[in-house]
Design a protein around this motif. Structure first.
Motif, PDB file in Angstrom:
ATOM      1  N   LEU A  81       0.869  -1.172   0.000  1.00 13.62           N
ATOM      2  CA  LEU A  81       0.000   0.000   0.000  1.00 13.62           C
ATOM      3  C   LEU A  81       0.909   1.226   0.000  1.00 13.62           C
ATOM      4  CD1 LEU A  81      -2.299  -1.172   2.931  1.00 13.62           C
ATOM      5  CD2 LEU A  81      -2.905  -1.196   0.498  1.00 13.62           C
ATOM      6  N   ASP A  82       0.421   2.339  -0.525  1.00 13.64           N
ATOM      7  CA  ASP A  82       1.196   3.573  -0.441  1.00 13.64           C
ATOM      8  C   ASP A  82       1.085   4.177   0.956  1.00 13.64           C
ATOM      9  OD1 ASP A  82       2.184   3.915  -3.248  1.00 13.64           O
ATOM     10  OD2 ASP A  82       0.020   3.823  -3.644  1.00 13.64           O
ATOM     11  N   TYR A  83      -0.130   4.152   1.491  1.00 10.29           N
ATOM     12  CA  TYR A  83      -0.403   4.714   2.812  1.00 10.29           C
ATOM     13  C   TYR A  83      -1.415   3.820   3.515  1.00 10.29           C
ATOM     14  CZ  TYR A  83       1.156   8.647  -0.011  1.00 10.29           C
ATOM     15  OH  TYR A  83       1.854   9.433  -0.885  1.00 10.29           O
ATOM     16  N   MET A  84      -1.470   3.961   4.841  1.00  6.74           N
ATOM     17  CA  MET A  84      -2.468   3.220   5.606  1.00  6.74           C
ATOM     18  C   MET A  84      -2.970   4.093   6.746  1.00  6.74           C
ATOM     19  SD  MET A  84      -2.218  -0.543   7.348  1.00  6.74           S
ATOM     20  CE  MET A  84      -3.551  -1.142   8.370  1.00  6.74           C
ATOM     21  N   ILE A  85      -4.276   4.012   6.977  1.00  3.75           N
ATOM     22  CA  ILE A  85      -4.898   4.680   8.112  1.00  3.75           C
ATOM     23  C   ILE A  85      -5.716   3.639   8.868  1.00  3.75           C
ATOM     24  CG2 ILE A  85      -6.839   5.442   6.686  1.00  3.75           C
ATOM     25  CD1 ILE A  85      -7.135   7.890   8.532  1.00  3.75           C
ATOM     26  N   ILE A  86      -5.656   3.707  10.190  1.00  5.89           N
ATOM     27  CA  ILE A  86      -6.537   2.895  11.029  1.00  5.89           C
ATOM     28  C   ILE A  86      -7.505   3.878  11.677  1.00  5.89           C
ATOM     29  CG2 ILE A  86      -6.752   1.210  12.879  1.00  5.89           C
ATOM     30  CD1 ILE A  86      -3.788   0.491  12.441  1.00  5.89           C
ATOM     31  N   CYS A  87      -8.769   3.787  11.281  1.00  4.89           N
ATOM     32  CA  CYS A  87      -9.762   4.792  11.642  1.00  4.89           C
ATOM     33  C   CYS A  87     -11.132   4.135  11.771  1.00  4.89           C
ATOM     34  CB  CYS A  87      -9.777   5.869  10.559  1.00  4.89           C
ATOM     35  SG  CYS A  87     -10.980   7.181  10.794  1.00  4.89           S
TER      36      CYS A  87
END
Length: 188
Positions: A81-87
């Protein structure tokens, strides 16, 4: 071509609606790869059913969410992945990431992502942030490639140890994260 954004959701059920708003707001800019924790993907609550959540996530992202540890492992070198958010990110998940424990879909996705030196944004929602989890927040603040969405106490009388991220700042925090910057102040 859109950048790939892993968007993980944990079982802070009262914040799911705000998380879905964030997901919707990012869907035009990113190819969103949804990832649901076992609790988020299988628990019916007063905030909605598990099936409803999975359907809503699929509708926003145009794909089914990742639901297993085996599926999440591919986000290492095989399919980064380029970026990851846990939200939202629960205190339990934050503690596991801080301690290197990878026994859930979300923790495996985070581990696979971080092992490739890719940035991770945490949008915390936990009732024990300023008690049992404060050490884990401190540990993660020192980790390379980990950033936080600024957070605040959501109910100082009934839940004096609770912190919840300001979900309205997720987009700005993603942009700052790309530059290697932490949004300040961290505690609102």
């Amino acid at each position: 071509m859109k950048k790939k954004l892993g968007f993980a959701m944990c079982g802070s059920f009262c914040t799911h609606e705000r998380s879905l708003d964030v997901m919707r707001s990012l869907a035009d800019e990113y190819e969103i790869i949804p990832i649901l924790s076992e609790m988020a993907s299988s628990t019916d609550t007063r905030f909605g059913t598990a099936v409803m959540l999975r359907e809503r996530v699929s509708g926003i992202c145009g794909r089914d969410p990742v639901l297993t540890i085996k599926e999440a492992e591919r986000f290492g070198p095989a399919e980064p992945l380029d970026y990851m958010i846990i939200c939202p990110c629960t205190g339990n998940t934050a503690a596991k990431i801080a301690g290197g424990i990878t026994d859930t879909t979300v923790t495996m996705a985070a581990k696979a992502h971080l092992r490739c030196d890719r940035p991770l944004l945490i949008s915390l929602a936990t009732n024990d942030a300023m008690s049992g989890n404060i050490v884990n927040i401190g540990t993660l603040l020192q980790r390379k490639n980990v950033w936080f969405v600024p957070m605040k106490q959501d109910d100082i009388v009934s839940k004096p140890h609770s912190l919840v991220a300001d979900f309205s700042q997720c987009r700005e925090c993603l942009e700052l994260m790309k530059q290697g910057l932490q949004k300040r102040p961290l505690f609102i």
